[in-house]
Design a protein around this motif. Structure first.
Motif, PDB file in Angstrom:
ATOM      1  N   ASP A  87       0.931  -1.147   0.071  1.00  0.00           N
ATOM      2  CA  ASP A  87      -0.121   0.044   0.039  1.00  0.00           C
ATOM      3  C   ASP A  87       0.998   1.265   0.044  1.00  0.00           C
ATOM      4  OD1 ASP A  87      -2.464  -1.560  -0.058  1.00  0.00           O
ATOM      5  OD2 ASP A  87      -2.921  -0.930   1.879  1.00  0.00           O
ATOM      6  N   ARG A  94      -1.258   2.295  -3.423  1.00  0.00           N
ATOM      7  CA  ARG A  94      -2.478   3.029  -3.150  1.00  0.00           C
ATOM      8  C   ARG A  94      -3.018   3.043  -1.705  1.00  0.00           C
ATOM      9  NH1 ARG A  94      -3.783   7.503  -5.439  1.00  0.00           N
ATOM     10  NH2 ARG A  94      -4.102   6.753  -7.501  1.00  0.00           N
ATOM     11  N   THR A  96      -5.359   2.349   1.290  1.00  0.00           N
ATOM     12  CA  THR A  96      -6.699   2.310   1.713  1.00  0.00           C
ATOM     13  C   THR A  96      -7.200   3.027   3.096  1.00  0.00           C
ATOM     14  OG1 THR A  96      -6.219   0.162   2.843  1.00  0.00           O
ATOM     15  CG2 THR A  96      -6.534  -0.011   0.261  1.00  0.00           C
ATOM     16  N   LYS A  97      -8.451   2.564   3.349  1.00  0.00           N
ATOM     17  CA  LYS A  97      -8.765   3.431   4.754  1.00  0.00           C
ATOM     18  C   LYS A  97      -8.085   2.550   5.927  1.00  0.00           C
ATOM     19  CE  LYS A  97     -13.000   4.956   3.282  1.00  0.00           C
ATOM     20  NZ  LYS A  97     -14.564   5.238   3.480  1.00  0.00           N
ATOM     21  N   THR A  99      -4.768   1.351   5.824  1.00  0.00           N
ATOM     22  CA  THR A  99      -3.409   1.707   5.700  1.00  0.00           C
ATOM     23  C   THR A  99      -2.850   2.515   6.966  1.00  0.00           C
ATOM     24  OG1 THR A  99      -3.539   1.256   3.253  1.00  0.00           O
ATOM     25  CG2 THR A  99      -1.442   2.315   4.338  1.00  0.00           C
TER      26      THR A  99
END
Length: 147
Positions: A87, A94, A96-97, A99
């Motif tokens: 991540d 990218r 994420t919520k 991470t």
């Protein structure tokens, strides 16, 4: 004003990261803030995570070690680290919520999980060096004695 402690800096960075999460700012930078604040808050978070991992270890460490080949806390640490590496990759990652929250917990989790192993490591290295030294001395003694 006095110098700030690591825990105070960690709390400030955690607050900034929470504001960034709420306002949806710095989507790639927020996990890094959480990672650094997790390192700064490792003592406090590590105590809680240490309790959880020791409880898991007592309850299911042996069973999961037999079933999966490793205990659950170590598996969780490796999985969280792998997710973070993917991540937080600079080019392809990218966030994420989850991470930022995983980044907050990864360092204290690793310290709580592998801290005991790392504490015993110097003694094991000394033991290995002493054993190797004894073996070399015995081999040299045999060679010299055979002449």
């Amino acid at each position: 004003m006095g110098a700030l402690s690591a825990a105070a800096l960690g709390a400030i960075m955690f607050g900034i990261a929470c504001v960034c999460l709420k306002k949806h700012k710095l989507p790639q930078g927020t996990p890094w803030l959480m990672l650094i604040s997790g390192a700064c808050l490792a003592g406090m978070l590590g105590a809680v995570i240490g309790w959880v991992t020791s409880t898991l270890g007592m309850v299911g460490g042996t069973v999961t070690g037999i079933l999966f080949g490793a205990a659950i806390p170590a598996l969780v640490t490796f999985v969280v680290t792998a997710i973070l590496i993917i991540d937080m990759h600079p080019k392809r990652g990218r966030a994420t919520k989850a991470t930022p929250w995983l980044a907050l917990l990864v360092i204290p989790l690793a310290v709580a999980t592998f801290g005991g192993v790392m504490a015993a490591l110097p003694a094991r290295i000394n033991e290995l060096v002493a054993t190797a030294g004894t073996a070399v001395a015995q081999a040299l003694g045999d060679v010299v004695g055979g002449l």
